[in-house]
Every structure is written in structure tokens, then in C-alpha cells.
Design an enzyme around this catalytic site. Structure first.
Site, mmCIF file in Angstrom:
data_model
loop_
_atom_site.group_PDB
_atom_site.id
_atom_site.type_symbol
_atom_site.label_atom_id
_atom_site.label_comp_id
_atom_site.label_asym_id
_atom_site.label_seq_id
_atom_site.Cartn_x
_atom_site.Cartn_y
_atom_site.Cartn_z
ATOM 1 N N TYR A 157 0.863 -1.181 0.000
ATOM 2 C CA TYR A 157 0.000 0.000 0.000
ATOM 3 C C TYR A 157 0.902 1.234 0.000
ATOM 4 C CZ TYR A 157 -3.975 -2.985 0.839
ATOM 5 O OH TYR A 157 -4.949 -3.936 0.687
ATOM 6 N N TYR A 191 -0.557 -10.112 -1.381
ATOM 7 C CA TYR A 191 0.567 -9.611 -0.573
ATOM 8 C C TYR A 191 0.596 -10.294 0.788
ATOM 9 C CZ TYR A 191 -3.029 -6.744 1.668
ATOM 10 O OH TYR A 191 -4.153 -6.328 2.337
ATOM 11 N N ARG A 212 -2.366 -12.743 1.810
ATOM 12 C CA ARG A 212 -3.758 -12.400 1.527
ATOM 13 C C ARG A 212 -3.963 -12.464 0.021
ATOM 14 N NH1 ARG A 212 -7.534 -8.500 3.524
ATOM 15 N NH2 ARG A 212 -8.634 -10.489 3.336
ATOM 16 N N HIS A 215 -6.946 -8.259 -3.696
ATOM 17 C CA HIS A 215 -8.278 -7.675 -3.450
ATOM 18 C C HIS A 215 -8.235 -6.168 -3.554
ATOM 19 C CE1 HIS A 215 -6.124 -7.794 0.407
ATOM 20 N NE2 HIS A 215 -6.680 -6.620 0.622
ATOM 21 N N HIS A 217 -10.117 -2.891 -1.770
ATOM 22 C CA HIS A 217 -10.948 -2.520 -0.611
ATOM 23 C C HIS A 217 -11.985 -1.468 -1.018
ATOM 24 C CE1 HIS A 217 -8.396 -4.015 2.826
ATOM 25 N NE2 HIS A 217 -7.499 -4.045 1.863
HETATM 26 C C1 BEZ Z 1 -5.762 -5.633 4.372
HETATM 27 O O1 BEZ Z 1 -5.360 -4.538 4.026
HETATM 28 O O2 BEZ Z 1 -6.512 -6.209 3.631
HETATM 29 C C2 BEZ Z 1 -5.312 -6.296 5.638
HETATM 30 C C3 BEZ Z 1 -3.974 -6.306 5.959
HETATM 31 C C4 BEZ Z 1 -3.548 -6.914 7.134
HETATM 32 C C5 BEZ Z 1 -4.481 -7.503 7.964
HETATM 33 C C6 BEZ Z 1 -5.833 -7.497 7.620
HETATM 34 C C7 BEZ Z 1 -6.245 -6.889 6.461
HETATM 35 FE FE FE Z 2 -5.745 -5.211 1.838
#
Ligand code: BEZ
Ligand code: FE
Length: 277
Positions: A157, A191, A212, A215, A217
Site C-alpha cells: 500500500y 501480498y 492475503r 483484493h 478494498h
Molecule cells: C488488508 O489490508 O486487507 C489487511 C492487511 C492486514 C491484515 C488485515 C487486512
Molecule cells: Fe488489503
């Protein structure tokens, strides 16, 4: 109250909350202590293990600053964040499901017009996103405030890039009269959540990965509707079935369709729940 032993101590602590003025706080503390004591009894917690637990929690607190919240990360990897989201966002069928907020939202992101490039210089493959915001009866929701934020091609990010002084891969848009909105950006990539703190040590020690799935947000707010905090996940991602923070819902997985010109395109319809009065 003397000679408290391992059998009587739970009741003694619970009784100590008798004078609590707030019924809800009393309920929370009573249940927390009861479950904590049961946990310690069940595993026969040793003094060395509890000292290690205290050291872990201390390190977790010490890792926190105005940019890093290690306790939220801990809650995320233990599934407590997603459990809380799921319990508190039990919406009627047809509504877009909610998922974890995550630590990378920034209040006051730049505002963009439809068609603008939200990437704003972030590295990645070009992508067009088209969305609609509607209510449960299909009614278009105009003027919804849509925050979007995402990781770049390197899985970072903007706030993770030291020295970067402007927003990249994040912005605010408003839905048009037909509930529609669209913007250009880059393709979000998978990431790993930050592993340079105690949560990373915990993941390693328990044989877990930190990834993860890719995605985008979204936070969507509109008058007369419940706010929605969610992601759209990229279909085909390696990590969809083992998200480190347990946030994937099948209804949120969508195709980032490859276009003839080498760009990608994502279409997604968001459905908001009417506000409860
Ligand atoms: C996120 O940005 O999606 C995220 C990152 C770390 C922990 C939970 C969500
Ligand atoms: Fe995220």
C-alpha cells in the site's frame, strides 16, 4: 476472601465485578475471565508459558505506533476481526457481504471524478473498475461516498512506501444518479501481511503463511443505508482458500477480465442494506 485456590478463584474474580455500574462491561469482564481461566485450566498453563505470553503481548504493544497497529493484526490472524465482522453484519440475502477493514485505510484520501486514474503513479498493470451501488429492491443509490484502496504490483500500500508523500492506489468517488461509478487503476496483487513483528513470529512458529489473496478494498456510505466495508477478491488467486486473516467470501470473488488491449476490467455490483431505524 482468603485461601482462594485454583477451584474457587474464578468465582472470586467474577464476584469482584459486583459493583460494576455498567451491565454490559460486567457481562464482558465476567465472560472474559471465565473463559481465560477455563483456557488456563484446560491447557494446564505453566508459569514459563504465561511469562512467554506476557512477553509476546508486551512486544505486540511495543510494535504499535501511529502507522502500525500490531494488536489489530493479531486479532486479524486469530480470526477475531472476521468473527466480529460476521456477527455484526448479518445482512439480508442479496446484500453485499462485509469483510475485514484492515490497517491500510487512510481518512481523507483524494477525491476523484469518474474515469480518473486512482493509481496516481502506483506500479502495476492497468485496470478499469466499473461498479454500481444499489439497494435491495434494485434501486440505484446516487451520491454514495465510495472509498477505494489497494496494494500495488509489489503487494504494498502507498503508506508502506517510506518517503512517499502522496496517495497512490486510493481515492474517494461518488456514485452518479444511476448508482454507477468507474475509475482507472492498477491490478491489485496478493501480498503478505506485515511479518516483521510478533505476529510474524507467531505465524512462523505455528506453520502459517502470511498471504492475503489479491483484493480491492471498498468502504461505501450512503444516506439511508448501512455503511459497507468490504473487498472484491480476484478470482483465480492462489491464496483464496487460505487467506491469512480469514476474510474471503465467495460472493466477493470476481473476475478481473483480461481485455484485448492487455488491460484488465472488473465489474462489480454493490448492494447496501437499508439503515435500521
Ligand atoms: C488488508 O489490508 O486487507 C489487511 C492487511 C492486514 C491484515 C488485515 C487486512
Ligand atoms: Fe488489503
Amino acid at each position: 476472601m482468603r485461601n482462594i485456590d485454583q477451584h474457587s478463584i474464578t468465582a472470586a474474580v467474577v464476584d469482584s465485578f459486583d459493583g460494576c455500574d455498567s451491565p454490559r462491561l460486567k457481562q464482558l469482564m465476567t465472560s472474559l475471565v471465565t473463559h481465560l481461566h477455563d483456557f488456563a485450566r484446560e491447557v494446564k498453563l505453566t508459569e514459563a508459558e504465561w511469562a512467554q505470553g506476557i512477553a509476546f503481548l508486551t512486544a505486540t504493544g511495543q510494535k504499535c505506533d501511529d502507522k502500525r497497529q500490531e494488536f489489530i493484526l493479531l486479532s486479524d490472524v486469530l480470526g477475531l476481526s472476521m468473527l466480529t465482522v460476521a456477527m455484526n453484519n448479518d445482512k439480508p440475502a442479496g446484500c453485499t457481504e462485509a469483510t475485514v477493514f484492515g490497517p491500510f485505510f487512510v481518512e481523507g484520501a483524494p477525491h476523484y471524478a469518474h474515469g480518473d486514474d486512482v493509481a496516481n503513479g502506483a506500479a502495476g498493470e492497468p485496470c478499469e473498475v466499473r461498479g454500481t451501488v444499489r439497494g435491495l429492491r434494485g434501486e440505484p443509490i446516487a451520491d454514495a461516498v465510495i472509498d477505494v484502496w489497494q496494494a500495488d504490483a509489489g503487494g504494498h500500500y502507498d503508506v508502506q512506501h517510506a518517503g512517499l508523500d502522496h496517495a497512490q492506489g486510493r481515492g474517494v468517488l461518488r456514485s452518479g444518479p444511476d448508482g454507477g461509478f468507474h475509475f482507472r487503476t492498477i491490478v491489485a496483487e496478493a501480498y503478505p501481511i506485515p511479518t516483521d513483528g510478533p505476529v510474524g513470529v507467531l505465524l512462523e512458529a505455528t506453520g502459517r503463511h502470511p498471504w492475503r489473496p489479491a483484493h480491492l478494498h471498498f468502504k461505501i456510505e450512503a444516506a439511508g443505508y448501512e455503511p459497507l466495508i468490504t473487498h472484491v477478491f480476484r478470482d483465480g488467486d492462489t491464496w483464496l482458500d487460505s487467506d491469512a486473516v480469514f476474510g474471503v467470501r465467495q460472493s466477493l470473488v470476481a473476475e478481473w477480465a483480461a481485455q484485448a488491449d492487455g488491460t484488465h476490467r472488473l465489474d462489480f455490483g454493490f448492494v447496501l442494506n437499508p439503515a435500521r431505524r
